[in-house]
Design a protein around this motif. Structure first.
Motif, PDB file in Angstrom:
ATOM      1  N   SER A   1       1.011  -0.657   0.284  1.00  0.00           N
ATOM      2  CA  SER A   1       0.158   0.206   0.217  1.00  0.00           C
ATOM      3  C   SER A   1       1.251   1.163  -0.059  1.00  0.00           C
ATOM      4  N   ASP A   2      -0.187   2.329  -0.526  1.00  0.00           N
ATOM      5  CA  ASP A   2       0.707   4.012   0.146  1.00  0.00           C
ATOM      6  C   ASP A   2       1.784   4.077   1.207  1.00  0.00           C
ATOM      7  N   LEU A   3       1.512   2.880   2.281  1.00  0.00           N
ATOM      8  CA  LEU A   3       1.985   3.586   3.779  1.00  0.00           C
ATOM      9  C   LEU A   3       3.309   2.728   4.282  1.00  0.00           C
ATOM     10  N   THR A   4       3.544   1.827   2.496  1.00  0.00           N
ATOM     11  CA  THR A   4       4.495   0.282   3.134  1.00  0.00           C
ATOM     12  C   THR A   4       5.858   1.175   2.974  1.00  0.00           C
ATOM     13  N   SER A   5       6.621   1.060   4.117  1.00  0.00           N
ATOM     14  CA  SER A   5       7.950   1.647   4.471  1.00  0.00           C
ATOM     15  C   SER A   5       8.830   1.073   2.782  1.00  0.00           C
ATOM     16  N   SER A   6       8.840   0.183   2.430  1.00  0.00           N
ATOM     17  CA  SER A   6       9.860  -0.279   1.369  1.00  0.00           C
ATOM     18  C   SER A   6       9.152  -0.398   0.299  1.00  0.00           C
ATOM     19  N   GLU A   7       9.349   0.916  -0.566  1.00  0.00           N
ATOM     20  CA  GLU A   7       8.524   1.856  -1.575  1.00  0.00           C
ATOM     21  C   GLU A   7       9.084   0.610  -3.240  1.00  0.00           C
ATOM     22  N   GLY A   8       8.706   0.984  -3.508  1.00  0.00           N
ATOM     23  CA  GLY A   8       9.366   0.012  -5.179  1.00  0.00           C
ATOM     24  C   GLY A   8       9.986   0.581  -5.462  1.00  0.00           C
ATOM     25  N   PRO A   9      10.891   0.332  -6.672  1.00  0.00           N
ATOM     26  CA  PRO A   9      11.973   0.671  -7.800  1.00  0.00           C
ATOM     27  C   PRO A   9      11.437   1.913  -7.825  1.00  0.00           C
ATOM     28  N   LEU A  10      12.666   2.898  -8.562  1.00  0.00           N
ATOM     29  CA  LEU A  10      12.197   4.085  -8.604  1.00  0.00           C
ATOM     30  C   LEU A  10      11.235   3.953 -10.437  1.00  0.00           C
ATOM     31  N   ASN A  11      10.611   4.381 -10.780  1.00  0.00           N
ATOM     32  CA  ASN A  11       9.396   4.528 -11.950  1.00  0.00           C
ATOM     33  C   ASN A  11      10.213   5.653 -13.208  1.00  0.00           C
ATOM     34  N   PRO A  12      10.702   5.451 -13.478  1.00  0.00           N
ATOM     35  CA  PRO A  12      11.389   6.667 -14.581  1.00  0.00           C
ATOM     36  C   PRO A  12      10.576   7.368 -15.328  1.00  0.00           C
ATOM     37  N   GLU A  13       9.237   7.015 -15.421  1.00  0.00           N
ATOM     38  CA  GLU A  13       8.250   7.548 -16.485  1.00  0.00           C
ATOM     39  C   GLU A  13       7.163   8.418 -15.093  1.00  0.00           C
ATOM     40  N   SER A  14       6.912   8.012 -14.438  1.00  0.00           N
ATOM     41  CA  SER A  14       6.483   8.828 -13.847  1.00  0.00           C
ATOM     42  C   SER A  14       7.996   9.753 -12.556  1.00  0.00           C
ATOM     43  N   GLY A  15       9.241   9.263 -12.616  1.00  0.00           N
ATOM     44  CA  GLY A  15      10.080  10.239 -11.531  1.00  0.00           C
ATOM     45  C   GLY A  15       9.800   9.730  -9.983  1.00  0.00           C
ATOM     46  N   GLN A  16       9.134   8.927  -9.836  1.00  0.00           N
ATOM     47  CA  GLN A  16       8.618   8.715  -8.397  1.00  0.00           C
ATOM     48  C   GLN A  16       8.625   6.872  -8.466  1.00  0.00           C
ATOM     49  N   ARG A  17       9.250   6.729  -6.981  1.00  0.00           N
ATOM     50  CA  ARG A  17       8.902   4.895  -6.529  1.00  0.00           C
ATOM     51  C   ARG A  17       7.562   4.611  -6.744  1.00  0.00           C
ATOM     52  N   GLY A  18       7.466   3.762  -7.159  1.00  0.00           N
ATOM     53  CA  GLY A  18       5.791   3.173  -7.124  1.00  0.00           C
ATOM     54  C   GLY A  18       5.313   1.834  -6.247  1.00  0.00           C
ATOM     55  N   ALA A  19       4.553   1.070  -5.982  1.00  0.00           N
ATOM     56  CA  ALA A  19       4.151   0.473  -4.769  1.00  0.00           C
ATOM     57  C   ALA A  19       5.154  -0.968  -4.452  1.00  0.00           C
ATOM     58  N   PRO A  20       5.285  -1.807  -3.678  1.00  0.00           N
ATOM     59  CA  PRO A  20       6.727  -2.557  -3.813  1.00  0.00           C
ATOM     60  C   PRO A  20       5.709  -3.901  -3.770  1.00  0.00           C
ATOM     61  N   MET A  21       5.997  -4.780  -5.107  1.00  0.00           N
ATOM     62  CA  MET A  21       5.466  -6.313  -4.396  1.00  0.00           C
ATOM     63  C   MET A  21       6.397  -7.566  -3.349  1.00  0.00           C
ATOM     64  N   LEU A  22       5.100  -7.388  -2.136  1.00  0.00           N
ATOM     65  CA  LEU A  22       5.224  -7.841  -0.791  1.00  0.00           C
ATOM     66  C   LEU A  22       4.762  -9.614  -0.845  1.00  0.00           C
ATOM     67  N   TYR A  23       6.510 -10.277   0.146  1.00  0.00           N
ATOM     68  CA  TYR A  23       6.199 -11.675   0.339  1.00  0.00           C
ATOM     69  C   TYR A  23       6.323 -11.423   1.607  1.00  0.00           C
ATOM     70  N   THR A  24       5.963 -13.003   2.543  1.00  0.00           N
ATOM     71  CA  THR A  24       6.496 -12.932   3.640  1.00  0.00           C
ATOM     72  C   THR A  24       6.015 -14.692   3.982  1.00  0.00           C
ATOM     73  N   ARG A  25       6.394 -15.209   4.552  1.00  0.00           N
ATOM     74  CA  ARG A  25       6.273 -16.898   5.151  1.00  0.00           C
ATOM     75  C   ARG A  25       6.425 -17.116   5.985  1.00  0.00           C
ATOM     76  N   MET A  26       5.468 -18.027   6.715  1.00  0.00           N
ATOM     77  CA  MET A  26       5.829 -18.592   8.296  1.00  0.00           C
ATOM     78  C   MET A  26       6.635 -18.767   8.077  1.00  0.00           C
ATOM     79  N   THR A  27       6.964 -18.797   9.784  1.00  0.00           N
ATOM     80  CA  THR A  27       8.022 -19.363  10.270  1.00  0.00           C
ATOM     81  C   THR A  27       7.868 -20.765  10.675  1.00  0.00           C
ATOM     82  N   ASP A  28       9.211 -20.877  11.154  1.00  0.00           N
ATOM     83  CA  ASP A  28       9.524 -22.622  11.488  1.00  0.00           C
ATOM     84  C   ASP A  28       9.292 -22.809  12.630  1.00  0.00           C
TER      85      ASP A  28
END
Length: 403
Positions: free
Chosen positions: A124-151
């Motif tokens: 979302s727009d609240l995510t601290s780990s922003e996605g890479p810079l979008n050269p078309e807009s000049g801004q960083r976009g949304a990231p693709m996030l992932y997590t997994r369950m612990t052992d």
């Protein structure tokens, strides 16, 4: 409020609400036309359910709760076919970092080796780990996030972004996992030098061969220049022994919004692609896809022009049969979900009337073991805004729909 106290309050609230949800679900089941189909609301008044079963028959559920632009994901499991669920665990480590608006950018769920749960979603727009810079807009976009369950299986690891070479994340990504420890996450976006507009978009895939501990940098799933429908989701699915399937909608010349099937075998990150279904429309239909394990192979489902279609998929990279439409006139049908039980019976579930900031109704069609539609079909109002349904088959053959 301290984070621990907040989590405890949410867990207690989810448990209390779940009791009411289960009671309401029993009423729906009793009032239905079939004892083979049970309908339940998602715990915690959640939306956008995703379900997966592990080899032991445990039901794994992920759903969204909170503000649509920046809410949270929750996980619960059931060891008795959905009769009861465990207390909810929050999936995203940063509060508010998930999104439900637009319906197709939410979480996807997969269960891999040793029944480990894997979840991927658009940040979302609240995510601290922003996605890479979008050269078309000049801004960083949304990231693709992932997590997994612990052992230990009692929490989720800190979320992390997976985009390294791409930018312009839009429509929803997906995740798949197999019994060999391979995990795949896919999304559509752009790489350096891509053409302008949706024609420059393509599906990208990153793979982990160590159960999600580490991932390779993403690479194009397929080199064919089909484009990708910006506001449409895609779907990944992995068979236990390693074959991986994908569905996405193209955007060639802005008007060719066709469905393409991707297949990869041999633990490769590259896929073979084939055209599955054509649709000429100069608009973004906000479609989502479905892939499910059948008795003799994988079944693919999608929406075209307000109707739900499905077909068997082959490891060779094509459809095993002509796409079939569910019975009835197609008008506003979206967001399919499919399940097949041990008897070879199939259910196709979808929504009707849902749209931008608009809820709708739930509908389903039952098919016998020969693939013939029977009169056991249903329709139920009350699908919340931005939501859809998920379905799974119990070991006794009963289907359970969560919405």
């Amino acid at each position: 409020m301290a984070e621990g106290k907040r989590e405890n309050m949410l867990t207690k609230r989810a448990t209390i609400l779940l009791a009411g949800v289960l009671a309401a679900g029993a009423l729906h089941a009793d009032s239905g036309q079939s004892k083979r189909i049970r309908v339940l609301r998602v715990p915690h008044s959640g939306i956008q359910p995703q379900v997966a079963l592990d080899p032991n028959g445990v039901v794994h559920l992920v759903y969204f709760s909170g503000e649509a632009r920046h809410g949270d994901l929750y996980y619960a499991r059931s060891t008795n076919g959905g009769a009861t669920f465990s207390p909810a665990l929050r999936v995203n480590s940063q509060p508010g970092s998930a999104i439900a608006i637009g319906t197709i950018r939410g979480a996807h769920l997969a269960v891999g080796r040793s029944s480990r749960v894997h979840v991927a979603w658009n940040g979302s727009d609240l995510t601290s780990s922003e996605g890479p810079l979008n050269p078309e807009s000049g801004q960083r976009g949304a990231p693709m996030l992932y997590t997994r369950m612990t052992d230990a299986g009692d929490a989720f690891e800190p979320q992390r972004g997976l985009m390294r070479r791409t930018f312009g994340l839009d429509g929803g990504g997906s995740v798949a996992a197999d019994s060999r420890g391979n995990v795949y996450v896919a999304w559509h976006g752009k790489g350096a030098g891509a053409a302008k507009g949706e024609a420059g978009r393509q599906v990208w895939v990153t793979r982990s061969d160590d159960e999600g501990r580490t991932f390779r940098a993403e690479s194009p799933a397929w080199d064919e220049p089909t484009g990708a429908c910006g506001c449409c989701g895609l779907r990944l699915f992995a068979e236990p022994e390693g074959a991986v399937y994908g569905l996405y909608r193209s955007a060639t010349s802005d008007v060719h919004r066709d469905i393409y099937l991707l297949v990869s075998t041999g633990q490769r990150q590259s896929f073979r692609g084939s055209l599955a279904h054509r649709w000429e429309i100069n608009a973004c239909p906000m479609s989502s896809m479905a892939l499910a394990q059948g008795r003799s192979g994988v079944i693919a489902g999608w929406e075209t022009d307000g109707q739900i279609y499905f077909s068997g998929a082959t490891r060779g990279g094509g459809l095993g049969e002509q796409p079939r439409a569910v019975p009835g006139a197609g008008a506003g049908r979206k967001h399919p979900s499919i399940a097949v039980n041990g008897k070879g019976e199939t259910i196709v579930v979808w929504t009707e009337g849902t749209g931008w900031q608009r809820g709708g109704s739930l509908a389903w069609q039952f098919y016998d073991s020969k693939g013939e539609p029977v009169e056991e079909r249903g329709n139920l109002p009350g699908v919340p805004v931005w939501s859809f349904a998920a379905v799974f088959a119990k070991s006794d053959g009963e289907f359970v729909i969560l919405y």
